[in-house]
Design a protein around this motif. Sequence first.
Motif, PDB file in Angstrom:
ATOM      1  N   PRO A 214       0.816  -1.223   0.000  1.00  0.00           N
ATOM      2  CA  PRO A 214       0.000   0.000   0.000  1.00  0.00           C
ATOM      3  C   PRO A 214       0.848   1.271   0.000  1.00  0.00           C
ATOM      4  O   PRO A 214       1.798   1.400   0.772  1.00  0.00           O
ATOM      5  CB  PRO A 214      -0.808  -0.115   1.295  1.00  0.00           C
ATOM      6  CG  PRO A 214      -0.831  -1.581   1.609  1.00  0.00           C
ATOM      7  CD  PRO A 214       0.491  -2.102   1.134  1.00  0.00           C
ATOM      8  N   GLY A 215       0.516   2.190  -0.896  1.00  0.00           N
ATOM      9  CA  GLY A 215       1.187   3.485  -0.945  1.00  0.00           C
ATOM     10  C   GLY A 215       2.536   3.501  -1.607  1.00  0.00           C
ATOM     11  O   GLY A 215       3.109   4.568  -1.839  1.00  0.00           O
ATOM     12  N   VAL A 216       3.078   2.325  -1.945  1.00  0.00           N
ATOM     13  CA  VAL A 216       4.391   2.258  -2.593  1.00  0.00           C
ATOM     14  C   VAL A 216       4.220   2.578  -4.078  1.00  0.00           C
ATOM     15  O   VAL A 216       3.209   2.226  -4.693  1.00  0.00           O
ATOM     16  CB  VAL A 216       5.006   0.854  -2.428  1.00  0.00           C
ATOM     17  CG1 VAL A 216       6.355   0.769  -3.129  1.00  0.00           C
ATOM     18  CG2 VAL A 216       5.137   0.511  -0.958  1.00  0.00           C
ATOM     19  N   LEU A 217       5.207   3.267  -4.669  1.00  0.00           N
ATOM     20  CA  LEU A 217       5.148   3.513  -6.108  1.00  0.00           C
ATOM     21  C   LEU A 217       5.080   2.184  -6.850  1.00  0.00           C
ATOM     22  O   LEU A 217       5.883   1.271  -6.594  1.00  0.00           O
ATOM     23  CB  LEU A 217       6.379   4.295  -6.576  1.00  0.00           C
ATOM     24  CG  LEU A 217       6.453   5.784  -6.219  1.00  0.00           C
ATOM     25  CD1 LEU A 217       7.737   6.383  -6.773  1.00  0.00           C
ATOM     26  CD2 LEU A 217       5.245   6.541  -6.747  1.00  0.00           C
ATOM     27  N   PRO A 219       5.822  -0.543  -9.431  1.00  0.00           N
ATOM     28  CA  PRO A 219       6.851  -0.815 -10.431  1.00  0.00           C
ATOM     29  C   PRO A 219       6.266  -0.614 -11.827  1.00  0.00           C
ATOM     30  O   PRO A 219       5.076  -0.861 -12.055  1.00  0.00           O
ATOM     31  CB  PRO A 219       7.204  -2.286 -10.183  1.00  0.00           C
ATOM     32  CG  PRO A 219       6.833  -2.526  -8.751  1.00  0.00           C
ATOM     33  CD  PRO A 219       5.618  -1.687  -8.513  1.00  0.00           C
ATOM     34  N   VAL A 220       7.093  -0.168 -12.766  1.00  0.00           N
ATOM     35  CA  VAL A 220       6.581   0.120 -14.101  1.00  0.00           C
ATOM     36  C   VAL A 220       6.026  -1.133 -14.772  1.00  0.00           C
ATOM     37  O   VAL A 220       5.199  -1.043 -15.686  1.00  0.00           O
ATOM     38  CB  VAL A 220       7.672   0.785 -14.965  1.00  0.00           C
ATOM     39  CG1 VAL A 220       8.690  -0.256 -15.459  1.00  0.00           C
ATOM     40  CG2 VAL A 220       7.055   1.534 -16.140  1.00  0.00           C
ATOM     41  N   MET A 221       6.437  -2.322 -14.313  1.00  0.00           N
ATOM     42  CA  MET A 221       5.938  -3.552 -14.932  1.00  0.00           C
ATOM     43  C   MET A 221       4.639  -4.059 -14.294  1.00  0.00           C
ATOM     44  O   MET A 221       4.144  -5.124 -14.646  1.00  0.00           O
ATOM     45  CB  MET A 221       7.006  -4.641 -14.902  1.00  0.00           C
ATOM     46  CG  MET A 221       8.258  -4.302 -15.713  1.00  0.00           C
ATOM     47  SD  MET A 221       7.926  -3.659 -17.388  1.00  0.00           S
ATOM     48  CE  MET A 221       7.153  -5.073 -18.159  1.00  0.00           C
ATOM     49  N   VAL A 222       4.079  -3.294 -13.348  1.00  0.00           N
ATOM     50  CA  VAL A 222       2.709  -3.558 -12.909  1.00  0.00           C
ATOM     51  C   VAL A 222       1.773  -3.168 -14.057  1.00  0.00           C
ATOM     52  O   VAL A 222       2.015  -2.180 -14.756  1.00  0.00           O
ATOM     53  CB  VAL A 222       2.366  -2.741 -11.641  1.00  0.00           C
ATOM     54  CG1 VAL A 222       0.874  -2.783 -11.340  1.00  0.00           C
ATOM     55  CG2 VAL A 222       3.154  -3.269 -10.453  1.00  0.00           C
ATOM     56  N   GLN A 223       0.708  -3.908 -14.264  1.00  0.00           N
ATOM     57  CA  GLN A 223      -0.247  -3.605 -15.337  1.00  0.00           C
ATOM     58  C   GLN A 223      -1.133  -2.430 -14.906  1.00  0.00           C
ATOM     59  O   GLN A 223      -2.304  -2.584 -14.594  1.00  0.00           O
ATOM     60  CB  GLN A 223      -1.079  -4.838 -15.667  1.00  0.00           C
ATOM     61  CG  GLN A 223      -0.258  -5.946 -16.307  1.00  0.00           C
ATOM     62  CD  GLN A 223      -1.085  -7.197 -16.554  1.00  0.00           C
ATOM     63  OE1 GLN A 223      -1.439  -7.908 -15.616  1.00  0.00           O
ATOM     64  NE2 GLN A 223      -1.397  -7.462 -17.809  1.00  0.00           N
ATOM     65  N   GLN A 224      -0.561  -1.249 -14.948  1.00  0.00           N
ATOM     66  CA  GLN A 224      -1.244  -0.075 -14.432  1.00  0.00           C
ATOM     67  C   GLN A 224      -2.437   0.346 -15.294  1.00  0.00           C
ATOM     68  O   GLN A 224      -3.328   1.052 -14.824  1.00  0.00           O
ATOM     69  CB  GLN A 224      -0.254   1.076 -14.269  1.00  0.00           C
ATOM     70  CG  GLN A 224       0.841   0.775 -13.250  1.00  0.00           C
ATOM     71  CD  GLN A 224       1.814   1.911 -13.070  1.00  0.00           C
ATOM     72  OE1 GLN A 224       1.435   3.048 -12.775  1.00  0.00           O
ATOM     73  NE2 GLN A 224       3.101   1.617 -13.243  1.00  0.00           N
ATOM     74  N   THR A 225      -2.464  -0.078 -16.539  1.00  0.00           N
ATOM     75  CA  THR A 225      -3.628   0.199 -17.392  1.00  0.00           C
ATOM     76  C   THR A 225      -4.889  -0.374 -16.770  1.00  0.00           C
ATOM     77  O   THR A 225      -5.983   0.186 -16.921  1.00  0.00           O
ATOM     78  CB  THR A 225      -3.415  -0.395 -18.797  1.00  0.00           C
ATOM     79  OG1 THR A 225      -2.308   0.282 -19.416  1.00  0.00           O
ATOM     80  CG2 THR A 225      -4.652  -0.237 -19.670  1.00  0.00           C
ATOM     81  N   LEU A 226      -4.748  -1.485 -16.061  1.00  0.00           N
ATOM     82  CA  LEU A 226      -5.908  -2.167 -15.476  1.00  0.00           C
ATOM     83  C   LEU A 226      -6.178  -1.715 -14.041  1.00  0.00           C
ATOM     84  O   LEU A 226      -7.208  -2.057 -13.473  1.00  0.00           O
ATOM     85  CB  LEU A 226      -5.682  -3.677 -15.504  1.00  0.00           C
ATOM     86  CG  LEU A 226      -5.334  -4.269 -16.882  1.00  0.00           C
ATOM     87  CD1 LEU A 226      -5.121  -5.772 -16.768  1.00  0.00           C
ATOM     88  CD2 LEU A 226      -6.415  -3.954 -17.899  1.00  0.00           C
ATOM     89  N   GLY A 227      -5.235  -0.963 -13.443  1.00  0.00           N
ATOM     90  CA  GLY A 227      -5.414  -0.505 -12.070  1.00  0.00           C
ATOM     91  C   GLY A 227      -4.119  -0.603 -11.290  1.00  0.00           C
ATOM     92  O   GLY A 227      -3.250  -1.422 -11.615  1.00  0.00           O
ATOM     93  N   ILE A 228      -3.995   0.216 -10.229  1.00  0.00           N
ATOM     94  CA  ILE A 228      -2.730   0.222  -9.466  1.00  0.00           C
ATOM     95  C   ILE A 228      -2.923  -0.029  -7.974  1.00  0.00           C
ATOM     96  O   ILE A 228      -1.941  -0.178  -7.254  1.00  0.00           O
ATOM     97  CB  ILE A 228      -1.963   1.548  -9.684  1.00  0.00           C
ATOM     98  CG1 ILE A 228      -2.863   2.764  -9.450  1.00  0.00           C
ATOM     99  CG2 ILE A 228      -1.378   1.593 -11.075  1.00  0.00           C
ATOM    100  CD1 ILE A 228      -2.773   3.331  -8.085  1.00  0.00           C
ATOM    101  N   ALA A 229      -4.156  -0.025  -7.501  1.00  0.00           N
ATOM    102  CA  ALA A 229      -4.394  -0.198  -6.064  1.00  0.00           C
ATOM    103  C   ALA A 229      -3.796  -1.512  -5.550  1.00  0.00           C
ATOM    104  O   ALA A 229      -3.852  -2.526  -6.248  1.00  0.00           O
ATOM    105  CB  ALA A 229      -5.894  -0.176  -5.786  1.00  0.00           C
ATOM    106  N   PRO A 230      -3.179  -1.475  -4.350  1.00  0.00           N
ATOM    107  CA  PRO A 230      -3.076  -0.348  -3.415  1.00  0.00           C
ATOM    108  C   PRO A 230      -1.821   0.501  -3.613  1.00  0.00           C
ATOM    109  O   PRO A 230      -1.482   1.312  -2.770  1.00  0.00           O
ATOM    110  CB  PRO A 230      -3.045  -1.050  -2.061  1.00  0.00           C
ATOM    111  CG  PRO A 230      -2.283  -2.317  -2.339  1.00  0.00           C
ATOM    112  CD  PRO A 230      -2.693  -2.733  -3.727  1.00  0.00           C
ATOM    113  N   CYS A 231      -1.109   0.304  -4.744  1.00  0.00           N
ATOM    114  CA  CYS A 231       0.096   1.088  -5.006  1.00  0.00           C
ATOM    115  C   CYS A 231      -0.255   2.515  -5.432  1.00  0.00           C
ATOM    116  O   CYS A 231      -1.417   2.836  -5.704  1.00  0.00           O
ATOM    117  CB  CYS A 231       0.919   0.420  -6.107  1.00  0.00           C
ATOM    118  SG  CYS A 231       2.096  -0.809  -5.508  1.00  0.00           S
TER     119      CYS A 231
END
Length: 244
Positions: A214-217, A219-231
């Motif tokens: 939670p709250g951590v940036l 990583p660019v290889m997270v599929q952020q297009t689909l969502g980033i929570a809890p990052c």
Amino acid sequence: MRRPTRAQLLRRRSLAAAFLVVVSALALGLWARDSDSPSAPSATAETTTVPWATTEAAAETTVPPTTRSTGVFVPDAAPSGPAVGEGPLRTYRVEVEEGVGVAIEEFTAEVDRILSDPRGWTSADGISLQRVTGAEAEMTVTLATPATVDLLCYPLDTDGDVSCAQEGRAIINGKRWLEGAAPSELPLGSYREYLVSHELGHVLGHHHEPCPGPGVLAPVMVQQTLGIAPCAPNPWPAPDALTG
């Protein structure tokens, strides 16, 4: 049996010729349908694959009506850029599908800016990156319409909506480039930075990563297009490079 007259013979020959034309056309149609199988896409800068670039295919997405699939790719014709970073050199080229609604010069400038940023892969992987022209480039950054992305990414399921990387090619979905992705919580400019960095990351050998906490940036290889929570959202491979 009566021998046919000359007129009857000519009429029969005409009918036979017409039949052969029809059969040949049907055979060609079946062959073309088989050759358009998405399991073996081969779109290049000089190739137009018309059968799948239909108005109906483009209409299935929500991209602006000015975009249409053509299968024709315009390569960047500008002189090669400078090498950026330190370490082993990796080269890339840029191309844009005609009909995507973005000029090749505009897309190339954005890709160069993103890939030359110190927060990018040059810092994260300890490599140098250089844009070059021609087939000698190791990697390609492609901007394409959703229907074309689906074919280039096959057998991955992009569903006209997301991007991918395949065989040395970072394939950017024009829909995402123009619209961004609300689940990423990134503004459009930052989302584009993420999109190029993420897909080129795959080409460089990186795989998807989970959110570390939670709250951590993210990583660019997270599929952020689909969502980033809890990052927290993050478009860069090395976000701390400018402060380190």
